[in-house]
Design a protein around this motif. Structure first.
Motif, PDB file in Angstrom:
ATOM      1  N   GLU A 274       0.804  -1.226   0.000  1.00  0.00           N
ATOM      2  CA  GLU A 274       0.000   0.000   0.000  1.00  0.00           C
ATOM      3  C   GLU A 274       0.835   1.273   0.000  1.00  0.00           C
ATOM      4  N   THR A 275       2.154   1.135   0.008  1.00  0.00           N
ATOM      5  CA  THR A 275       3.000   2.323  -0.167  1.00  0.00           C
ATOM      6  C   THR A 275       3.136   2.690  -1.645  1.00  0.00           C
ATOM      7  N   PHE A 276       2.496   1.889  -2.531  1.00  0.00           N
ATOM      8  CA  PHE A 276       2.565   2.159  -3.970  1.00  0.00           C
ATOM      9  C   PHE A 276       1.160   2.355  -4.547  1.00  0.00           C
ATOM     10  N   PRO A 277       0.535   3.496  -4.295  1.00  0.00           N
ATOM     11  CA  PRO A 277      -0.799   3.741  -4.846  1.00  0.00           C
ATOM     12  C   PRO A 277      -0.806   4.014  -6.351  1.00  0.00           C
ATOM     13  N   LEU A 278       0.379   4.200  -6.967  1.00  0.00           N
ATOM     14  CA  LEU A 278       0.449   4.443  -8.405  1.00  0.00           C
ATOM     15  C   LEU A 278       1.233   3.378  -9.158  1.00  0.00           C
ATOM     16  N   LYS A 279       2.072   2.623  -8.473  1.00  0.00           N
ATOM     17  CA  LYS A 279       2.912   1.593  -9.116  1.00  0.00           C
ATOM     18  C   LYS A 279       2.676   0.231  -8.472  1.00  0.00           C
ATOM     19  N   GLU A 280       1.475   0.019  -7.959  1.00  0.00           N
ATOM     20  CA  GLU A 280       1.206  -1.209  -7.215  1.00  0.00           C
ATOM     21  C   GLU A 280       1.305  -2.463  -8.067  1.00  0.00           C
ATOM     22  N   ASP A 281       1.001  -2.351  -9.369  1.00  0.00           N
ATOM     23  CA  ASP A 281       1.048  -3.534 -10.228  1.00  0.00           C
ATOM     24  C   ASP A 281       2.494  -3.961 -10.537  1.00  0.00           C
ATOM     25  N   TYR A 282       3.389  -2.987 -10.702  1.00  0.00           N
ATOM     26  CA  TYR A 282       4.795  -3.316 -10.911  1.00  0.00           C
ATOM     27  C   TYR A 282       5.357  -4.020  -9.674  1.00  0.00           C
ATOM     28  N   ASP A 283       5.059  -3.456  -8.520  1.00  0.00           N
ATOM     29  CA  ASP A 283       5.553  -4.037  -7.282  1.00  0.00           C
ATOM     30  C   ASP A 283       4.964  -5.427  -7.054  1.00  0.00           C
ATOM     31  N   PHE A 284       3.666  -5.613  -7.337  1.00  0.00           N
ATOM     32  CA  PHE A 284       3.031  -6.905  -7.084  1.00  0.00           C
ATOM     33  C   PHE A 284       3.594  -7.978  -8.021  1.00  0.00           C
ATOM     34  N   THR A 285       3.855  -7.609  -9.274  1.00  0.00           N
ATOM     35  CA  THR A 285       4.489  -8.551 -10.197  1.00  0.00           C
ATOM     36  C   THR A 285       5.817  -9.037  -9.627  1.00  0.00           C
ATOM     37  N   LEU A 286       6.621  -8.112  -9.112  1.00  0.00           N
ATOM     38  CA  LEU A 286       7.915  -8.485  -8.546  1.00  0.00           C
ATOM     39  C   LEU A 286       7.759  -9.310  -7.271  1.00  0.00           C
ATOM     40  N   GLN A 287       6.769  -8.970  -6.459  1.00  0.00           N
ATOM     41  CA  GLN A 287       6.501  -9.784  -5.268  1.00  0.00           C
ATOM     42  C   GLN A 287       6.213 -11.231  -5.648  1.00  0.00           C
ATOM     43  N   MET A 288       5.342 -11.421  -6.647  1.00  0.00           N
ATOM     44  CA  MET A 288       4.952 -12.765  -7.061  1.00  0.00           C
ATOM     45  C   MET A 288       6.132 -13.523  -7.659  1.00  0.00           C
ATOM     46  N   LEU A 289       6.961 -12.831  -8.437  1.00  0.00           N
ATOM     47  CA  LEU A 289       8.134 -13.474  -9.025  1.00  0.00           C
ATOM     48  C   LEU A 289       9.143 -13.858  -7.942  1.00  0.00           C
ATOM     49  N   GLN A 290       9.305 -12.999  -6.966  1.00  0.00           N
ATOM     50  CA  GLN A 290      10.239 -13.290  -5.883  1.00  0.00           C
ATOM     51  C   GLN A 290       9.780 -14.513  -5.087  1.00  0.00           C
ATOM     52  N   LYS A 291       8.474 -14.598  -4.831  1.00  0.00           N
ATOM     53  CA  LYS A 291       7.937 -15.677  -3.997  1.00  0.00           C
ATOM     54  C   LYS A 291       7.765 -16.983  -4.768  1.00  0.00           C
ATOM     55  N   PHE A 292       7.211 -16.916  -5.989  1.00  0.00           N
ATOM     56  CA  PHE A 292       6.831 -18.129  -6.714  1.00  0.00           C
ATOM     57  C   PHE A 292       7.653 -18.391  -7.981  1.00  0.00           C
ATOM     58  N   ARG A 293       8.515 -17.435  -8.357  1.00  0.00           N
ATOM     59  CA  ARG A 293       9.435 -17.577  -9.500  1.00  0.00           C
ATOM     60  C   ARG A 293       8.750 -17.529 -10.859  1.00  0.00           C
ATOM     61  N   LYS A 294       7.451 -17.345 -10.909  1.00  0.00           N
ATOM     62  CA  LYS A 294       6.772 -17.255 -12.201  1.00  0.00           C
ATOM     63  C   LYS A 294       5.391 -16.624 -12.040  1.00  0.00           C
ATOM     64  N   VAL A 295       5.012 -15.887 -13.065  1.00  0.00           N
ATOM     65  CA  VAL A 295       3.648 -15.398 -13.255  1.00  0.00           C
ATOM     66  C   VAL A 295       3.289 -15.787 -14.688  1.00  0.00           C
TER      67      VAL A 295
END
Length: 243
Positions: free
Chosen positions: A155-176
């Motif tokens: 929630e610290t990214f109200p304008l770039k939340e999708d970029y950050d979430f993509t990276l979160q998912m890649l970091q955790k699960f290695r693929k989207v």
């Protein structure tokens, strides 16, 4: 499957229900009646959640009515949903669109993927037939499919939340999973309400700097072509092999 679209001060301008009748608009208490009077399906979000799209997306993930393990969050201003086949672009609406989204869920689930999306661009130049899928590329918040997804938007990214979430998912699960043949035409430039209420050039720059601080400048790079535009768009390069 459930389909949700966060919407803010756009009762007169929403479009997505025209191609996806099952859609539920997620709106705040103060304007819920306005949306209902238009005949739209509505899920009410507490007013205190407004002002941050990442917080709104998290609320939908936590409290979306009967959302279950499989659901989609899509923008409220989608005019057209399309896919490329045999060098021709085809439009999808209603049951045909639902069928195609069902196939996306099936493929993502069979590959063990918890988060998927579509091509952020709709033109033919952005689609290469020999790369129908991407497993490490950015997924826009305009269309997000979730399958038993445990992570939440920062929630610290109200304008770039999708970029950050993509990276979160890649970091955790290695693929989207991004379906590159699919895309959407939207009315986001010129439609009032939504993130436009708080988006400024200064905040865009602040969000870009914060994203680079979190993930590093080797992973988050500046798209120089976007500097001349109102939006400042990052280019993300996850240190994971693949497309």
């Amino acid at each position: 499957m459930k389909f949700f679209a966060p919407s803010y001060k756009r009762a007169e301008g929403v479009l997505t229900h025209k191609i996806l009748p099952e859609l539920v608009y997620c709106v705040h208490e103060f304007e819920a009646e306005t949306y209902r009077n238009k005949g739209y399906k509505v899920q009410v979000i507490p007013d205190e959640e407004q002002g941050n799209i990442a917080r709104v997306r998290n609320w939908i993930k936590k409290h979306g009515e009967n959302c279950g393990e499989k659901f989609v969050i899509i923008d409220d201003d989608v005019k057209k949903f399309t896919y490329w086949n045999d060098r021709k672009q085809h439009s999808l609406v209603g049951d045909r669109l639902v069928e195609h989204i069902e196939s996306m869920f099936c493929l993502a689930e069979s590959w063990g993927i918890k988060f998927f999306g579509v091509n952020p661009a709709i033109d033919k130049g952005s689609y290469r037939e020999y790369t129908p899928f991407s497993l490490t590329s950015y997924i826009s918040g305009s269309f997000n499919g979730f399958i038993d997804c445990p992570l939440y938007f920062d929630e610290t990214f109200p304008l770039k939340e999708d970029y950050d979430f993509t990276l979160q998912m890649l970091q955790k699960f290695r693929k989207v999973l991004r379906f590159n043949a699919y895309g959407m035409s939207k009315n986001d430039h010129g439609n009032l309400g939504g993130c436009a209420n708080y988006r400024t050039y200064v905040k865009e720059k602040e969000q870009m700097a914060l994203l680079q601080k979190k993930w590093g400048t080797k992973i988050v790079k500046m798209d120089q072509a976007s500097v001349k535009k109102f939006d400042i768009n990052p280019i993300i390069k996850a240190p994971i092999k693949g497309v």
